[in-house]
Design a protein around this motif. Sequence first.
Motif, PDB file in Angstrom:
ATOM      1  N   ALA A  27       0.851  -1.196   0.000  1.00 18.45           N
ATOM      2  CA  ALA A  27       0.000   0.000   0.000  1.00 18.45           C
ATOM      3  C   ALA A  27       0.881   1.238   0.000  1.00 18.45           C
ATOM      4  N   LEU A  28       0.325   2.332  -0.523  1.00 12.77           N
ATOM      5  CA  LEU A  28       0.990   3.626  -0.461  1.00 12.77           C
ATOM      6  C   LEU A  28       0.282   4.491   0.569  1.00 12.77           C
ATOM      7  N   ILE A  29       1.066   5.051   1.485  1.00 15.77           N
ATOM      8  CA  ILE A  29       0.536   6.058   2.414  1.00 15.77           C
ATOM      9  C   ILE A  29       1.092   7.393   1.962  1.00 15.77           C
ATOM     10  N   HIS A  59     -11.600   5.242   4.012  1.00 16.96           N
ATOM     11  CA  HIS A  59     -11.719   5.557   5.438  1.00 16.96           C
ATOM     12  C   HIS A  59     -10.575   6.444   5.942  1.00 16.96           C
ATOM     13  N   TYR A  60      -9.352   6.173   5.477  1.00 19.61           N
ATOM     14  CA  TYR A  60      -8.199   6.919   5.977  1.00 19.61           C
ATOM     15  C   TYR A  60      -7.958   8.229   5.231  1.00 19.61           C
ATOM     16  N   ILE A 264      -3.295  12.481   5.076  1.00 21.32           N
ATOM     17  CA  ILE A 264      -3.083  11.075   4.705  1.00 21.32           C
ATOM     18  C   ILE A 264      -4.027  10.670   3.576  1.00 21.32           C
ATOM     19  N   LYS A 265      -3.476   9.878   2.666  1.00 24.67           N
ATOM     20  CA  LYS A 265      -4.273   9.164   1.665  1.00 24.67           C
ATOM     21  C   LYS A 265      -3.646   7.790   1.517  1.00 24.67           C
ATOM     22  N   VAL A 266      -4.466   6.747   1.611  1.00 24.36           N
ATOM     23  CA  VAL A 266      -3.951   5.378   1.528  1.00 24.36           C
ATOM     24  C   VAL A 266      -4.485   4.716   0.263  1.00 24.36           C
ATOM     25  N   LYS A 267      -3.578   4.133  -0.497  1.00 26.29           N
ATOM     26  CA  LYS A 267      -3.937   3.448  -1.744  1.00 26.29           C
ATOM     27  C   LYS A 267      -3.359   2.037  -1.719  1.00 26.29           C
ATOM     28  N   ILE A 268      -4.215   1.041  -1.950  1.00 28.25           N
ATOM     29  CA  ILE A 268      -3.772  -0.350  -2.007  1.00 28.25           C
ATOM     30  C   ILE A 268      -3.267  -0.647  -3.421  1.00 28.25           C
ATOM     31  N   LEU A 269      -2.074  -1.237  -3.513  1.00 26.78           N
ATOM     32  CA  LEU A 269      -1.506  -1.585  -4.800  1.00 26.78           C
ATOM     33  C   LEU A 269      -1.876  -3.021  -5.150  1.00 26.78           C
ATOM     34  N   ASP A 270      -2.817  -3.192  -6.024  1.00 27.02           N
ATOM     35  CA  ASP A 270      -3.298  -4.536  -6.418  1.00 27.02           C
ATOM     36  C   ASP A 270      -2.343  -5.176  -7.429  1.00 27.02           C
TER      37      ASP A 270
END
Length: 270
Positions: A27-29, A59-60, A264-270
């Motif tokens: 994930a990227l924070i 959510h984050y 903050i922004k959280v992105k999941i790397l699929d």
Amino acid sequence: MKRWMFCIGFMFLLLGTVSAQEKETFALIETNLGTMKVKLYNDTPIHRDNFIRLAKSGHYNGTLFYRVIKDFIIQGGSSDSRGARPGQFIGFGEAITLDAEMKQHHYHKKGALAAPRQPDRVNFLKESDISQFYIVHGKQYTDEELDIIEKSVNIPIKNAIQRKYYTPEKKVLLDSLRKQKKTAEFREIAGKIKQDIAFEWNANTDKVYMPKDKREAYTTLGGVHHLDKEYTVFGEVVEGLEVIDKIAALQTDKNDRPLKDVTIKVKILD
């Protein structure tokens, strides 16, 4: 021929299963001071899956690193921090609690991604609050400091276990057998005592566990030793450790909130 083809097919199926099991999630924070790439651990699946779910739901996003303590941690993700006015006290937001997933081999080295929780007095099961998270900044330990930590915890535990099995009564008995030169009986009883002490020592979960990799991490990267076995570590920063330093260096108010907001922004790397 068919048996050979079957074996090849089974081998590829097995390799595919192993490969699927070994797949890791990243994930990227993203913050206004830089981006951290984190790896989520597969052996903490409850925390991993809930972090992924919350991140994908947004959510984050828009929350702050609202609790920043240099040489300790940077903590963020609380829904109460979204849109908070300058100087406003920020609480934990709505808690989302999970069962603890503490592993001895996941410890609080610099960059460790972990879940905060309520104190033991109201949370004796040490359940995590995944609605927010913290990342370890930590301090560098010396080998001497780690030796002192180990001894201060482990020696009293070992002494208590020895007293439990090597009682005054057993000592009198062994001394008597030694004087009577009853070697076989002496060895049998002494061996049982030694075996019981070793078994309980190995099973004890309160002792400090300081393998080579952990010691090396704490003396080079740094960490926060006293958080180990108290909070669930479910990932680690693999790129962007310098961003932790930037955030930890910010000036804060009396509530440890940075005077300059860190979004903050959280992105999941699929």
